[in-house]
Design a protein around this motif. Sequence first.
Motif, PDB file in Angstrom:
ATOM      1  N   ILE A  25       0.495  -1.291  -0.042  1.00 22.80           N
ATOM      2  CA  ILE A  25      -0.378   0.237  -0.210  1.00 22.80           C
ATOM      3  C   ILE A  25       0.729   1.377   0.143  1.00 22.80           C
ATOM      4  O   ILE A  25       0.109   2.468  -0.922  1.00 22.80           O
ATOM      5  N   LEU A  26       1.990   1.656   0.651  1.00 27.05           N
ATOM      6  CA  LEU A  26       2.974   2.447   0.405  1.00 27.05           C
ATOM      7  C   LEU A  26       3.852   2.505  -0.069  1.00 27.05           C
ATOM      8  O   LEU A  26       4.535   3.952  -0.376  1.00 27.05           O
TER       9      LEU A  26
ATOM     10  N   ALA B 275       3.974   6.246  -1.908  1.00 22.20           N
ATOM     11  CA  ALA B 275       4.976   6.658  -2.253  1.00 22.20           C
ATOM     12  C   ALA B 275       5.379   6.493  -3.782  1.00 22.20           C
ATOM     13  O   ALA B 275       5.975   8.035  -3.461  1.00 22.20           O
ATOM     14  N   TRP B 276       4.481   5.889  -4.372  1.00 20.97           N
ATOM     15  CA  TRP B 276       4.896   6.442  -6.082  1.00 20.97           C
ATOM     16  C   TRP B 276       3.867   7.777  -6.329  1.00 20.97           C
ATOM     17  O   TRP B 276       4.488   8.923  -7.461  1.00 20.97           O
ATOM     18  N   MET B 277       2.851   7.705  -5.659  1.00 24.63           N
ATOM     19  CA  MET B 277       2.225   9.531  -6.008  1.00 24.63           C
ATOM     20  C   MET B 277       3.341  10.557  -5.154  1.00 24.63           C
ATOM     21  O   MET B 277       2.982  11.515  -5.700  1.00 24.63           O
ATOM     22  N   GLN B 278       4.164  10.363  -4.304  1.00 25.27           N
ATOM     23  CA  GLN B 278       4.838  12.039  -3.731  1.00 25.27           C
ATOM     24  C   GLN B 278       6.201  11.332  -4.535  1.00 25.27           C
ATOM     25  O   GLN B 278       6.701  12.518  -4.444  1.00 25.27           O
ATOM     26  N   HIS B 279       6.359  10.684  -5.099  1.00 28.40           N
ATOM     27  CA  HIS B 279       8.107  10.577  -5.811  1.00 28.40           C
ATOM     28  C   HIS B 279       7.514   9.496  -7.251  1.00 28.40           C
ATOM     29  O   HIS B 279       8.487   8.074  -7.306  1.00 28.40           O
ATOM     30  N   PRO B 280       7.354  10.135  -7.981  1.00 25.24           N
ATOM     31  CA  PRO B 280       6.514   9.273  -9.161  1.00 25.24           C
ATOM     32  C   PRO B 280       8.090   8.782 -10.064  1.00 25.24           C
ATOM     33  O   PRO B 280       8.553   9.527 -10.676  1.00 25.24           O
TER      34      PRO B 280
ATOM     35  N   PHE C 186      11.297  -0.483  -4.948  1.00 20.56           N
ATOM     36  CA  PHE C 186      12.521  -0.183  -3.776  1.00 20.56           C
ATOM     37  C   PHE C 186      13.182   1.695  -3.506  1.00 20.56           C
ATOM     38  O   PHE C 186      14.488   1.952  -3.585  1.00 20.56           O
ATOM     39  N   SER C 187      12.218   3.176  -3.918  1.00 18.72           N
ATOM     40  CA  SER C 187      12.195   4.659  -4.305  1.00 18.72           C
ATOM     41  C   SER C 187      13.326   4.428  -2.877  1.00 18.72           C
ATOM     42  O   SER C 187      12.596   3.992  -1.503  1.00 18.72           O
ATOM     43  N   SER C 188      13.265   5.650  -2.740  1.00 19.01           N
ATOM     44  CA  SER C 188      14.013   6.277  -1.754  1.00 19.01           C
ATOM     45  C   SER C 188      12.802   6.125  -0.495  1.00 19.01           C
ATOM     46  O   SER C 188      12.450   5.949   0.686  1.00 19.01           O
ATOM     47  N   THR C 189      11.930   7.123  -1.590  1.00 16.73           N
ATOM     48  CA  THR C 189      10.295   7.521  -0.899  1.00 16.73           C
ATOM     49  C   THR C 189       9.906   6.400  -0.085  1.00 16.73           C
ATOM     50  O   THR C 189       9.297   6.112   1.145  1.00 16.73           O
ATOM     51  N   THR C 190       9.795   4.937  -0.838  1.00 20.53           N
ATOM     52  CA  THR C 190       8.862   4.053  -0.227  1.00 20.53           C
ATOM     53  C   THR C 190       9.401   3.296   0.914  1.00 20.53           C
ATOM     54  O   THR C 190       9.224   3.138   2.257  1.00 20.53           O
ATOM     55  N   LEU C 191      10.968   3.356   0.859  1.00 16.45           N
ATOM     56  CA  LEU C 191      11.640   2.778   2.071  1.00 16.45           C
ATOM     57  C   LEU C 191      11.438   3.604   2.902  1.00 16.45           C
ATOM     58  O   LEU C 191      11.106   3.136   4.441  1.00 16.45           O
ATOM     59  N   SER C 192      11.181   4.711   2.731  1.00 12.96           N
ATOM     60  CA  SER C 192      11.488   5.889   4.332  1.00 12.96           C
ATOM     61  C   SER C 192      10.076   5.581   4.715  1.00 12.96           C
ATOM     62  O   SER C 192       9.576   5.568   5.960  1.00 12.96           O
TER      63      SER C 192
ATOM     64  N   SER D 185       6.268   4.598   8.725  1.00 12.29           N
ATOM     65  CA  SER D 185       4.763   4.193   8.715  1.00 12.29           C
ATOM     66  C   SER D 185       4.756   2.745   9.868  1.00 12.29           C
ATOM     67  O   SER D 185       3.989   2.774  10.751  1.00 12.29           O
ATOM     68  N   VAL D 186       5.539   1.427   9.755  1.00 16.21           N
ATOM     69  CA  VAL D 186       5.468   0.497  10.292  1.00 16.21           C
ATOM     70  C   VAL D 186       6.008   1.080  11.948  1.00 16.21           C
ATOM     71  O   VAL D 186       5.108   0.166  12.707  1.00 16.21           O
TER      72      VAL D 186
END
Lengths: 524, 52
Positions: A147-148, A152-157, A179-185, A190-191
């Motif tokens: 889900i994240l 994250a893709w919406m925040q950093h496509p 594995f984008s930096s936004t996805t990982l952070s 969140s978790v």
Amino acid sequence: MLLTSSLADASRLQFALTAMYHWLFVPLTLGLGILIAIFETKYYRSGDESWKNLTRFWSRIFAINFACGVATGIILEFEFGTNWSNYSWFVGDIFGAPLAIEGIFAFFMESTFFAVMYFGWNKVSKGFHLLSTWLTAIGANLSAYWILTANAWMQHPVGVEFNPMTGRNEMVDFWSIVFSSTTLSKFSHSVMSGFLVAAIVVIAISCWYLKKQRNREFSLRSIKYATVFGLFAIFALMATGHTSAVTVTRTQPMKLAAMEGLYRGENGTPFVGFAVLNPKKTWDNDENPYLFNISFPKVLSFIANGDWNSFVPGISDIIEGGYKYKDANGVEKTALSFQEKVDRGNMARRALSLYAQYKDEPDTAKRNQILSQAKVYLDENFEYFGYGFLKSPEESIPNVPLTFYSFRVMVMLGGYFILFLIVCWWLMKKKVLEKKKWFIFFAILSVPLVYICAEAGWVVAEVGRQPWTIQDLLPIGASVSGVSSSNVWTTFIIFAVLFTTLLIAELKIAFNQIKKGPDGIKWN
Amino acid sequence: MEVGKTLWLIILIKLAIIFLILRVFFFRPELSKYDTEAEKAEHVIENLTKQP
């Protein structure tokens, strides 16, 4: 079709309501699942029935939360198709793939093994039951990951190519999205907030038992493990919060500026610890942004760039452009002004319009020439496509007070939880916690506070990225469907009633089970 | 009532509301009124290019 702001606002409000309610149910599941798995592992290794008792009681709290929260996220997906159809089409399979993986793999894994975890006591072997508990916990967190990834893709496509023939983005690099930096952070932050919620809930319920002078051993054991788990989570939150800030600096500088109420950057930009924002401040006047502030010199520059003297752009700088910055790949560039971005966005939109106009042109030579020219314009300017919909610089600025104050609520409560958990650990070490009535009061008070903290984090993330549904590519106004705003308001009211009922049901059942306590429950 | 039964009841009622009422009567995908992918694409591209 001219889309009215009232429709966009109604759709936004509805999405905010459903997402925020959804996040009331999710975080406890993420953290409590892991804690239960740890408790059951202790039982598996020791054979001590008191660990089993602990596991079964917290599993019941998990089950209540799971039952009330499950499928509340599906409503968000309904909203995409109905209220946000332009957006849903535009994102193409980028959103579909992670959500499908989440539904097919992670969610069903969690649900299947949850059934074994809850109903399987004495029906399956101890080893298989333990495995099921771990897989339930891992499934819940994997579910969050997918889900994240979409969020994250919406925040950093990244990892996509726009197809002008279909008007959709097509995935060209799955792994760069996953594995984008936004996805990982975003995932780690969140978790970890879910882990903190679970730790605080376990400590609070256990402290309530201590207050009532019952289930002493059960409570002290629960508090001991939840405190260590909570300390791990809060320090991980600090670390992941830092990496999130670094990512936001490079990918969403306007969000960072709104979080800080920063209008003019400087070399060695201070971090605002607390401030009262000046309501008269706009991006193009000389008012002081703060009526009052406590700031730490150069700290924002260090947080954002790892350099005490680096430049961090403010809202006015971002609108005017001209400063040097490093993009998401670390490449140094000169920032475009708002107007330059609008011009490039308009070029991209015109190129798409040419595609639509000439894609069926019967003269092959003419069609190929126009489409190849349009493709060049589109590729060169697509990264600013969304700016072509904006009319004034003000439209590119998120709600600064809401972002600014929500960020401070989150950070201050984070600071409170560090102190709370250290004190909890100290009192446990000294074996005096149950005598400290003031601490028990704070433990119970901490439950609403930890949920406020978790929600405030999401307000920063989502309000701070406005006006974009997809950063720089698609603004809110261009994302919504042509449904009537009265339809949206009707479903808004239905959701408000449904979710409030679910929340009341969860609290009522949970309180009832807590009152019964681990000794008063007849295990089925 | 056992808590397990109560939870099942909550899940079933909730799923019924979500899928049988909300999905059927309130949340028809906007683009489902078009039969083909090409028509959906045309509709969205028109929105993206004609919007002022």
